[in-house]
Design an enzyme around this catalytic site. Structure first.
Site, PDB file in Angstrom:
ATOM      1  N   SER A   7       0.837  -1.201   0.000  1.00 31.90           N
ATOM      2  CA  SER A   7       0.000   0.000   0.000  1.00 31.90           C
ATOM      3  C   SER A   7       0.871   1.250   0.000  1.00 31.90           C
ATOM      4  O   SER A   7       1.638   1.489   0.942  1.00 31.90           O
ATOM      5  CB  SER A   7      -0.901   0.003   1.233  1.00 31.90           C
ATOM      6  OG  SER A   7      -1.463   1.280   1.383  1.00 31.90           O
ATOM      7  N   HIS A  32      -1.197  -1.178  -4.283  1.00 32.11           N
ATOM      8  CA  HIS A  32      -2.482  -0.884  -3.639  1.00 32.11           C
ATOM      9  C   HIS A  32      -2.575   0.624  -3.404  1.00 32.11           C
ATOM     10  O   HIS A  32      -1.696   1.220  -2.775  1.00 32.11           O
ATOM     11  CB  HIS A  32      -2.550  -1.637  -2.316  1.00 32.11           C
ATOM     12  CG  HIS A  32      -3.854  -1.534  -1.599  1.00 32.11           C
ATOM     13  ND1 HIS A  32      -4.959  -2.302  -1.911  1.00 32.11           N
ATOM     14  CD2 HIS A  32      -4.247  -0.742  -0.567  1.00 32.11           C
ATOM     15  CE1 HIS A  32      -5.959  -2.002  -1.092  1.00 32.11           C
ATOM     16  NE2 HIS A  32      -5.556  -1.047  -0.276  1.00 32.11           N
ATOM     17  N   ASP A  34      -4.888   3.545  -1.823  1.00 28.55           N
ATOM     18  CA  ASP A  34      -5.983   3.813  -0.899  1.00 28.55           C
ATOM     19  C   ASP A  34      -6.556   5.199  -1.147  1.00 28.55           C
ATOM     20  O   ASP A  34      -5.897   6.206  -0.869  1.00 28.55           O
ATOM     21  CB  ASP A  34      -5.462   3.749   0.545  1.00 28.55           C
ATOM     22  CG  ASP A  34      -5.203   2.322   0.988  1.00 28.55           C
ATOM     23  OD1 ASP A  34      -6.121   1.494   0.882  1.00 28.55           O
ATOM     24  OD2 ASP A  34      -4.073   2.040   1.438  1.00 28.55           O
ATOM     25  N   MET A  36      -9.178   7.876  -0.001  1.00 29.91           N
ATOM     26  CA  MET A  36     -10.010   8.208   1.175  1.00 29.91           C
ATOM     27  C   MET A  36     -10.597   9.600   0.992  1.00 29.91           C
ATOM     28  O   MET A  36      -9.897  10.510   0.545  1.00 29.91           O
ATOM     29  CB  MET A  36      -9.146   8.214   2.432  1.00 29.91           C
ATOM     30  CG  MET A  36      -8.438   6.903   2.690  1.00 29.91           C
ATOM     31  SD  MET A  36      -7.450   7.036   4.188  1.00 29.91           S
ATOM     32  CE  MET A  36      -6.648   5.438   4.179  1.00 29.91           C
ATOM     33  N   HIS A  65      -8.402   0.923  -3.982  1.00 29.43           N
ATOM     34  CA  HIS A  65      -9.329   0.682  -2.872  1.00 29.43           C
ATOM     35  C   HIS A  65     -10.049   1.989  -2.568  1.00 29.43           C
ATOM     36  O   HIS A  65      -9.458   2.906  -1.993  1.00 29.43           O
ATOM     37  CB  HIS A  65      -8.500   0.175  -1.673  1.00 29.43           C
ATOM     38  CG  HIS A  65      -9.293  -0.057  -0.434  1.00 29.43           C
ATOM     39  ND1 HIS A  65      -8.700  -0.289   0.788  1.00 29.43           N
ATOM     40  CD2 HIS A  65     -10.632  -0.115  -0.202  1.00 29.43           C
ATOM     41  CE1 HIS A  65      -9.631  -0.461   1.705  1.00 29.43           C
ATOM     42  NE2 HIS A  65     -10.808  -0.360   1.133  1.00 29.43           N
ATOM     43  N   MET A  67     -12.272   4.145  -0.524  1.00 28.46           N
ATOM     44  CA  MET A  67     -12.941   4.330   0.770  1.00 28.46           C
ATOM     45  C   MET A  67     -13.665   5.664   0.684  1.00 28.46           C
ATOM     46  O   MET A  67     -13.261   6.665   1.291  1.00 28.46           O
ATOM     47  CB  MET A  67     -11.894   4.324   1.892  1.00 28.46           C
ATOM     48  CG  MET A  67     -11.381   2.925   2.174  1.00 28.46           C
ATOM     49  SD  MET A  67      -9.837   2.952   3.102  1.00 28.46           S
ATOM     50  CE  MET A  67      -8.688   3.123   1.760  1.00 28.46           C
ATOM     51  N   MET A 136     -11.686  -6.415   5.321  1.00 31.00           N
ATOM     52  CA  MET A 136     -10.839  -5.485   6.066  1.00 31.00           C
ATOM     53  C   MET A 136     -10.438  -6.115   7.400  1.00 31.00           C
ATOM     54  O   MET A 136     -11.279  -6.610   8.140  1.00 31.00           O
ATOM     55  CB  MET A 136     -11.575  -4.161   6.328  1.00 31.00           C
ATOM     56  CG  MET A 136     -11.778  -3.273   5.108  1.00 31.00           C
ATOM     57  SD  MET A 136     -10.276  -2.795   4.228  1.00 31.00           S
ATOM     58  CE  MET A 136      -9.341  -1.927   5.486  1.00 31.00           C
ATOM     59  N   PHE A 142      -6.590   4.395   8.167  1.00 32.56           N
ATOM     60  CA  PHE A 142      -5.196   4.676   8.539  1.00 32.56           C
ATOM     61  C   PHE A 142      -4.324   3.446   8.333  1.00 32.56           C
ATOM     62  O   PHE A 142      -4.795   2.316   8.503  1.00 32.56           O
ATOM     63  CB  PHE A 142      -5.114   5.087  10.016  1.00 32.56           C
ATOM     64  CG  PHE A 142      -5.966   6.286  10.320  1.00 32.56           C
ATOM     65  CD1 PHE A 142      -5.491   7.575  10.108  1.00 32.56           C
ATOM     66  CD2 PHE A 142      -7.270   6.121  10.771  1.00 32.56           C
ATOM     67  CE1 PHE A 142      -6.302   8.678  10.352  1.00 32.56           C
ATOM     68  CE2 PHE A 142      -8.091   7.225  11.018  1.00 32.56           C
ATOM     69  CZ  PHE A 142      -7.604   8.504  10.809  1.00 32.56           C
ATOM     70  N   GLY A 143      -3.056   3.712   8.018  1.00 39.10           N
ATOM     71  CA  GLY A 143      -2.083   2.629   7.992  1.00 39.10           C
ATOM     72  C   GLY A 143      -1.562   2.391   9.404  1.00 39.10           C
ATOM     73  O   GLY A 143      -1.830   3.182  10.318  1.00 39.10           O
ATOM     74  N   GLY A 144      -0.853   1.297   9.574  1.00 40.80           N
ATOM     75  CA  GLY A 144      -0.154   1.038  10.834  1.00 40.80           C
ATOM     76  C   GLY A 144      -1.029   0.601  11.997  1.00 40.80           C
ATOM     77  O   GLY A 144      -0.613   0.677  13.148  1.00 40.80           O
ATOM     78  N   ASP A 176      -6.636  -6.680   4.221  1.00 41.29           N
ATOM     79  CA  ASP A 176      -5.978  -5.371   4.223  1.00 41.29           C
ATOM     80  C   ASP A 176      -6.000  -4.811   5.637  1.00 41.29           C
ATOM     81  O   ASP A 176      -7.084  -4.592   6.199  1.00 41.29           O
ATOM     82  CB  ASP A 176      -6.757  -4.459   3.261  1.00 41.29           C
ATOM     83  CG  ASP A 176      -6.173  -3.061   3.140  1.00 41.29           C
ATOM     84  OD1 ASP A 176      -5.098  -2.799   3.709  1.00 41.29           O
ATOM     85  OD2 ASP A 176      -6.822  -2.225   2.467  1.00 41.29           O
ATOM     86  N   GLY A 177      -4.805  -4.593   6.186  1.00 35.82           N
ATOM     87  CA  GLY A 177      -4.693  -3.968   7.500  1.00 35.82           C
ATOM     88  C   GLY A 177      -3.948  -4.854   8.486  1.00 35.82           C
ATOM     89  O   GLY A 177      -4.359  -5.988   8.751  1.00 35.82           O
ATOM     90  N   GLY A 178      -2.817  -4.352   8.969  1.00 38.74           N
ATOM     91  CA  GLY A 178      -2.066  -5.086   9.983  1.00 38.74           C
ATOM     92  C   GLY A 178      -1.426  -6.369   9.475  1.00 38.74           C
ATOM     93  O   GLY A 178      -1.159  -7.285  10.265  1.00 38.74           O
ATOM     94  N   GLY A 198       1.075  -2.299   4.079  1.00 36.61           N
ATOM     95  CA  GLY A 198       1.599  -0.949   3.938  1.00 36.61           C
ATOM     96  C   GLY A 198       2.821  -0.747   4.790  1.00 36.61           C
ATOM     97  O   GLY A 198       3.963  -0.828   4.319  1.00 36.61           O
ATOM     98  N   SER A 199       2.601  -0.525   6.095  1.00 42.05           N
ATOM     99  CA  SER A 199       3.723  -0.186   6.973  1.00 42.05           C
ATOM    100  C   SER A 199       4.748  -1.319   7.064  1.00 42.05           C
ATOM    101  O   SER A 199       5.945  -1.064   7.185  1.00 42.05           O
ATOM    102  CB  SER A 199       3.210   0.183   8.366  1.00 42.05           C
ATOM    103  OG  SER A 199       2.294  -0.776   8.831  1.00 42.05           O
TER     104      SER A 199
HETATM  105  C1  DX5 Z   1      -6.404   1.217   5.675  1.00 46.23           C
HETATM  106  C2  DX5 Z   1      -5.931   0.986   4.270  1.00 46.23           C
HETATM  107  C3  DX5 Z   1      -4.786   0.061   4.156  1.00 46.23           C
HETATM  108  C4  DX5 Z   1      -3.513   0.516   4.822  1.00 46.23           C
HETATM  109  C5  DX5 Z   1      -2.867  -0.714   5.366  1.00 46.23           C
HETATM  110  O1  DX5 Z   1      -7.552   1.960   5.645  1.00 46.23           O
HETATM  111  O2  DX5 Z   1      -6.983   0.457   3.484  1.00 46.23           O
HETATM  112  O3  DX5 Z   1      -4.541  -0.304   2.814  1.00 46.23           O
HETATM  113  O4  DX5 Z   1      -2.635   1.173   3.971  1.00 46.23           O
HETATM  114  O5  DX5 Z   1      -1.778  -0.332   6.139  1.00 46.23           O
HETATM  115  P1  DX5 Z   1      -1.013  -1.330   7.095  1.00 46.23           P
HETATM  116  O6  DX5 Z   1      -0.531  -2.492   6.282  1.00 46.23           O
HETATM  117  O7  DX5 Z   1       0.086  -0.498   7.648  1.00 46.23           O
HETATM  118  O8  DX5 Z   1      -2.000  -1.776   8.154  1.00 46.23           O
HETATM  119 ZN    ZN Z   2      -6.522  -0.406   1.481  1.00 41.97          ZN
END
Ligand code: DX5
Ligand code: ZN
Length: 219
Positions: A7, A32, A34, A36, A65, A67, A136, A142-144, A176-178, A198-199
């Site tokens: 991401s 990917h 995102d 928003m 993606h 959102m 999800m 948010f990332g991370g 997606d996420g964590g 992402g992170s």
């Molecule tokens: C969150 C995003 C993710 C985000 C994932 O709303 O849809 O794509 O970038 O980030 P990590 O991998 O750091 O959780």
């Molecule tokens: Zn995403």
């Protein structure tokens, strides 16, 4: 088979070209992106100009993606900008079935995302029309954030249902996420085949090594 989709939300945006090249050389399958809107999720990120710019710079598929509220309004623009796969949220579309059809008519892959708090049965009427379901594993925005453990059960319930319908091979389950080297194995074992990170990827010193590790864990 697994698909790793880093991401760009966690990339160094002022060195984006350098960063996307690095993950491409490291074996990333998709990028990917995102999107928003500050309305459906409490954050703002990128929009059409970035998708068009990325399209000019990369040959990897753009996994967009959305959102955003009212995705019907903006999907045609994201197709024009160069998205290869468009995922919108089941929570946002009034005419989800029509929107899926309109994406597929343009020969773009159509994905449906679902938040951690939304019952899986809201996907049921749409299972024969999707190319991908994005489960999800954090609340979007948010990332991370930390992976929500109940995701594994949701992924396996969905995988079972797709198997019953004879669609498990045709519909990709994405999470997606964590996602990191610990959580990826659990969701892979539950039935997911595409992974957004992402992170964990962009935050690493050696991004190629991390991508290779994620691939090994899902081979
Ligand atoms: C969150 C995003 C993710 C985000 C994932 O709303 O849809 O794509 O970038 O980030 P990590 O991998 O750091 O959780
Ligand atoms: Zn995403």
């Amino acid at each position: 088979m697994s698909i790793i989709s880093p991401s760009i939300l966690s990339a160094d945006l002022l060195n984006l070209q350098r960063d996307i090249t690095e993950v491409e050389q490291g074996g990333a399958d998709w990028h990917h992106v995102d999107v928003m809107d500050g309305h459906f999720v409490p954050n703002l990120s990128f929009g059409l100009p970035l998708i068009s710019a990325l399209k000019r710079q990369t040959s990897l598929p753009l996994d967009v993606h959305l959102m955003i509220s009212n995705p019907e309004q903006m999907v045609p623009e994201y197709i024009k900008a160069g998205a290869d796969l468009i995922t919108f949220h089941v929570e946002t579309a009034v005419h989800a079935h029509r929107l899926l059809q309109s994406i597929k008519e343009k020969c773009i892959k159509a994905g449906l995302a679902i938040n951690p708090g939304t019952p899986l049965h809201s996907l049921e009427p749409l299972l024969s029309d999707v190319d991908m379901i994005l489960v999800m594993s954090v609340n979007p925005g948010f990332g991370g954030q930390k992976f929500i453990p109940q995701t594994c059960e949701r992924v396996s319930t969905l995988a079972c249902r797709l198997k019953e319908l004879g669609r498990f091979e045709d519909v990709i389950i994405q999470v997606d996420g964590g996602i990191n080297t610990e959580t990826i194995k659990k969701v892979y074992d539950s039935g997911a085949r595409a992974f957004v990170a992402g992170s964990h990827i962009y935050g690493a010193k050696n991004r190629s090594q991390v991508i290779q590790k994620l691939k090994e864990l899902t081979a």
